[in-house]
Design a protein around this motif. Structure first.
Motif, PDB file in Angstrom:
ATOM      1  N   ASP A  20      -6.622 -15.710   2.047  1.00 21.63           N
ATOM      2  CA  ASP A  20      -6.093 -16.591   3.096  1.00 21.63           C
ATOM      3  C   ASP A  20      -4.880 -15.963   3.776  1.00 21.63           C
ATOM      4  OD1 ASP A  20      -8.068 -18.452   2.518  1.00 21.63           O
ATOM      5  OD2 ASP A  20      -6.731 -19.788   1.393  1.00 21.63           O
ATOM      6  N   ILE A  66      -4.626 -14.761   7.783  1.00 28.44           N
ATOM      7  CA  ILE A  66      -3.565 -15.235   8.686  1.00 28.44           C
ATOM      8  C   ILE A  66      -2.833 -14.046   9.304  1.00 28.44           C
ATOM      9  CG2 ILE A  66      -1.317 -16.393   8.752  1.00 28.44           C
ATOM     10  CD1 ILE A  66      -2.494 -18.303   6.540  1.00 28.44           C
ATOM     11  N   ASP A  70      -5.003 -12.139  11.764  1.00 31.05           N
ATOM     12  CA  ASP A  70      -5.113 -12.891  13.026  1.00 31.05           C
ATOM     13  C   ASP A  70      -3.879 -12.687  13.903  1.00 31.05           C
ATOM     14  OD1 ASP A  70      -7.591 -13.869  12.345  1.00 31.05           O
ATOM     15  OD2 ASP A  70      -6.885 -15.878  11.809  1.00 31.05           O
TER      16      ASP A  70
END
Length: 163
Positions: free
Chosen positions: A17, A21, A24
């Motif tokens: 995760d 993030i 991105d």
């Protein structure tokens, strides 16, 4: 060219995760499942711009990683952000990590010495204890040399402003 961040986290879901993030946001991500693996990877790759470090891991936990990184100047120079799901981090662990980071004794952090390095270490310890332990400002003050709660508040604000 993307900046690189290393994630040191034993939980694969959290690691994934965090990586997603950061990717991105345009960062290149390297991962390690524990402190020992991270130190091995840091020997063979260009240093990242930052390390996100979990504290509670098998093999070599975050505290051990922080202590060992001080023995490696290139690794010690990398900004390291400590992450932990644990909300009640023992005060002694914070004091030990901060003292090791600054190359001073835990007794110095607890003392009334006003040397710049000691004062900064004490302020950082107060800030980290406030963020990682479920303690009030007066409780933190009592644990760090019977200081007034307003001293702890000022120290925390000093560190927050620096961040």
């Amino acid at each position: 060219m993307a900046h690189t961040v290393m994630i040191v986290e034993d939980d694969a879901d959290i690691r994934g995760d965090l990586a997603a993030i950061l990717e991105d946001e345009g960062y290149e991500v390297r991962v390690a499942a524990d402190g020992a693996e991270a130190l091995d990877r840091l020997k063979t790759t260009a240093p990242p711009c930052a390390i996100l470090l979990d504290l509670m891991m098998p093999v070599m936990d975050g505290w051990q990683f922080l202590a060992e990184r001080q023995n490696r100047p290139k690794v010690a120079a990398i900004p390291t952000i400590v992450l932990s799901a644990r909300g009640d981090m023992p005060t002694e662990n914070v004091l030990t990590a901060v003292a090791q980071y600054f190359g001073i004794d835990t007794k110095d952090v607890m003392s009334g010495r006003r040397h710049h390095t000691v004062s900064l270490a004490r302020s950082l310890a107060m800030f980290l204890i406030r963020k990682t332990a479920r303690l009030s400002y007066p409780e933190i003050g009592q644990r760090l040399g019977k200081r007034n709660h307003s001293t702890v508040i000022s120290a925390c604000r000093r560190i927050e402003k620096a961040l």
